[in-house]
Design an enzyme around this catalytic site. Structure first.
Site, PDB file in Angstrom:
ATOM      1  N   ASP A  64       0.828  -1.208   0.000  1.00 46.71           N
ATOM      2  CA  ASP A  64       0.000   0.000   0.000  1.00 46.71           C
ATOM      3  C   ASP A  64       0.864   1.261   0.000  1.00 46.71           C
ATOM      4  O   ASP A  64       1.963   1.262   0.534  1.00 46.71           O
ATOM      5  CB  ASP A  64      -0.903  -0.028   1.251  1.00 46.71           C
ATOM      6  CG  ASP A  64      -2.078   0.921   1.110  1.00 46.71           C
ATOM      7  OD1 ASP A  64      -2.279   1.482   0.009  1.00 46.71           O
ATOM      8  OD2 ASP A  64      -2.805   1.117   2.107  1.00 46.71           O
TER       9      ASP A  64
ATOM     10  N   ASN B 144     -10.581  -2.791  -6.719  1.00 46.25           N
ATOM     11  CA  ASN B 144      -9.759  -1.893  -7.549  1.00 46.25           C
ATOM     12  C   ASN B 144     -10.317  -1.718  -8.964  1.00 46.25           C
ATOM     13  O   ASN B 144      -9.968  -0.754  -9.659  1.00 46.25           O
ATOM     14  CB  ASN B 144      -8.310  -2.382  -7.644  1.00 46.25           C
ATOM     15  CG  ASN B 144      -7.512  -2.206  -6.369  1.00 46.25           C
ATOM     16  OD1 ASN B 144      -6.543  -2.916  -6.115  1.00 46.25           O
ATOM     17  ND2 ASN B 144      -7.901  -1.254  -5.526  1.00 46.25           N
TER      18      ASN B 144
HETATM   19  C1  FPP Z   1      -2.075   0.322  -3.222  1.00 49.95           C
HETATM   20  O1  FPP Z   1      -1.592   1.618  -3.321  1.00 49.95           O
HETATM   21  C2  FPP Z   1      -1.555  -0.446  -4.311  1.00 49.95           C
HETATM   22  C3  FPP Z   1      -2.299  -0.978  -5.306  1.00 49.95           C
HETATM   23  C4  FPP Z   1      -3.756  -0.837  -5.400  1.00 49.95           C
HETATM   24  C5  FPP Z   1      -1.678  -1.722  -6.366  1.00 49.95           C
HETATM   25  C6  FPP Z   1      -0.427  -2.449  -5.983  1.00 49.95           C
HETATM   26  C7  FPP Z   1       0.253  -2.742  -7.216  1.00 49.95           C
HETATM   27  C8  FPP Z   1       1.575  -2.760  -7.421  1.00 49.95           C
HETATM   28  C9  FPP Z   1       2.582  -2.607  -6.357  1.00 49.95           C
HETATM   29  C10 FPP Z   1       2.091  -2.929  -8.768  1.00 49.95           C
HETATM   30  C11 FPP Z   1       1.325  -3.932  -9.560  1.00 49.95           C
HETATM   31  C12 FPP Z   1       1.977  -5.234  -9.538  1.00 49.95           C
HETATM   32  C13 FPP Z   1       1.855  -6.085 -10.544  1.00 49.95           C
HETATM   33  C14 FPP Z   1       2.645  -7.321 -10.586  1.00 49.95           C
HETATM   34  C15 FPP Z   1       0.955  -5.804 -11.647  1.00 49.95           C
HETATM   35  P1  FPP Z   1      -2.625   2.796  -3.552  1.00 49.95           P
HETATM   36  O2  FPP Z   1      -2.745   3.028  -5.009  1.00 49.95           O
HETATM   37  O3  FPP Z   1      -3.918   2.472  -2.882  1.00 49.95           O
HETATM   38  O4  FPP Z   1      -1.865   3.964  -2.827  1.00 49.95           O
HETATM   39  P2  FPP Z   1      -2.484   5.038  -1.866  1.00 49.95           P
HETATM   40  O5  FPP Z   1      -3.128   4.312  -0.729  1.00 49.95           O
HETATM   41  O6  FPP Z   1      -1.283   5.824  -1.438  1.00 49.95           O
HETATM   42  O7  FPP Z   1      -3.450   5.834  -2.676  1.00 49.95           O
END
Ligand code: FPP
Length: 265
Positions: free
Chosen positions: A42, A90
């Site tokens: 996250d 998501n």
């Molecule tokens: C949460 O951060 C992260 C995600 C929803 C996606 C996680 C994905 C990756 C690390 C890369 C994808 C990996 C592959 C293999 C395709 P957030 O976007 O919710 O961040 P925030 O809470 O700061 O808004």
């Protein structure tokens, strides 16, 4: 061989390697090594925002952290590691961000085969992959099958959760159990915990010892609910794109000092 039998066999093979003499610089430092660690990656969006960049910039950097964390996990002797890459929820994000994450997944599948082969790591994508494009589904199957075929003595199993929801996985498992019971033409359908466990997306390592969530948020967010029943939880303030091997080792050290009782005294 059916999937459940295959994973049982696989577990035997991987655990056979446990304790084998390998260069392990963590020997003695970490006494109680978790077998299965799960990570909620996250903070990509906040990391990008802090640098005045769009959210997708954070995801690009986030994906680059996966490989070094798998490497250090393997060196420690962890047998299974699960990453939450994309939840069912998501899908409700803006289309541009969803498309970008799907592209990242596709690139990951295109680029990481050699790394998985060289490090003797197996991959299993868990989640409702029927929601992904046909092309990506096909790439996932090809990737998983290639590793299964080529790696005879795997060191670690990597679960990548995509289009994943913990409740959804349990419901899909129960439905698989019911279908199998109906096939048997048994009038009394009786579902047990063992049956549900055996029909999870990856029944190979159903229990998680340690769950790590980065970015300071302290929630489970519908991640591997069944497998987390008795897990230790560790919350790190570090945003995922900054989460280093040292941060991971620190989490494992803290875990190794915890006293797990599983409901007993
Ligand atoms: C949460 O951060 C992260 C995600 C929803 C996606 C996680 C994905 C990756 C690390 C890369 C994808 C990996 C592959 C293999 C395709 P957030 O976007 O919710 O961040 P925030 O809470 O700061 O808004």
């Amino acid at each position: 061989m059916d999937l459940v039998k295959f994973y049982r066999l696989l577990k035997k093979v991987i655990l056979r390697g446990k304790g084998k003499k390998e260069k392990n610089s963590f020997k003695g430092k970490i006494t109680n090594i978790p077998e299965h660690v799960a990570i909620i990656m996250d903070g990509n969006g906040r990391w990008a925002k802090a640098q005045g960049k769009p959210r997708i910039y954070g995801h690009s950097h986030g994906v680059d952290r996966i490989r070094p964390i798998i490497e250090v996990a393997t060196r420690i002797g962890i047998k299974c590691i699960s990453f939450y890459a994309f939840s069912k929820e998501n899908w409700n994000r803006p289309k541009g961000e969803v498309d970008f994450l799907m592209k990242l997944l596709e690139n990951y599948l295109n680029n990481e085969q050699e790394t998985f082969l060289n490090s003797r790591s197996l991959l299993k994508v868990i989640g409702d992959i029927s929601m992904l494009s046909e092309d990506i589904q096909c790439k996932i199957r090809t990737f998983e099958e290639l590793l299964k075929e080529k790696i005879k003595e795997p060191k670690i199993m990597v679960n990548l959760a995509v289009s994943y929801g913990g409740k959804d996985e349990i419901v899909r498992s129960v439905n698989k159990c019911i279908s199998r019971e109906i096939e048997k033409k048994d009038k009394n359908i009786f579902i047990t915990e063992d049956m549900i466990e055996a029909n999870l997306d990856n029944p190979w390592y159903p229990k998680i010892d340690l769950m790590i969530r980065t970015s300071g948020e302290e929630r489970i967010s519908n991640f591997m609910l069944w497998q987390l029943a008795y897990s230790e939880l560790y919350f790190s303030e570090v945003l995922w794109p900054d989460f280093s091997e040292e941060d991971f080792i620190k989490a494992i050290e803290i875990y190794s000092r915890r006293n797990r009782r599983f409901g007993t005294l």
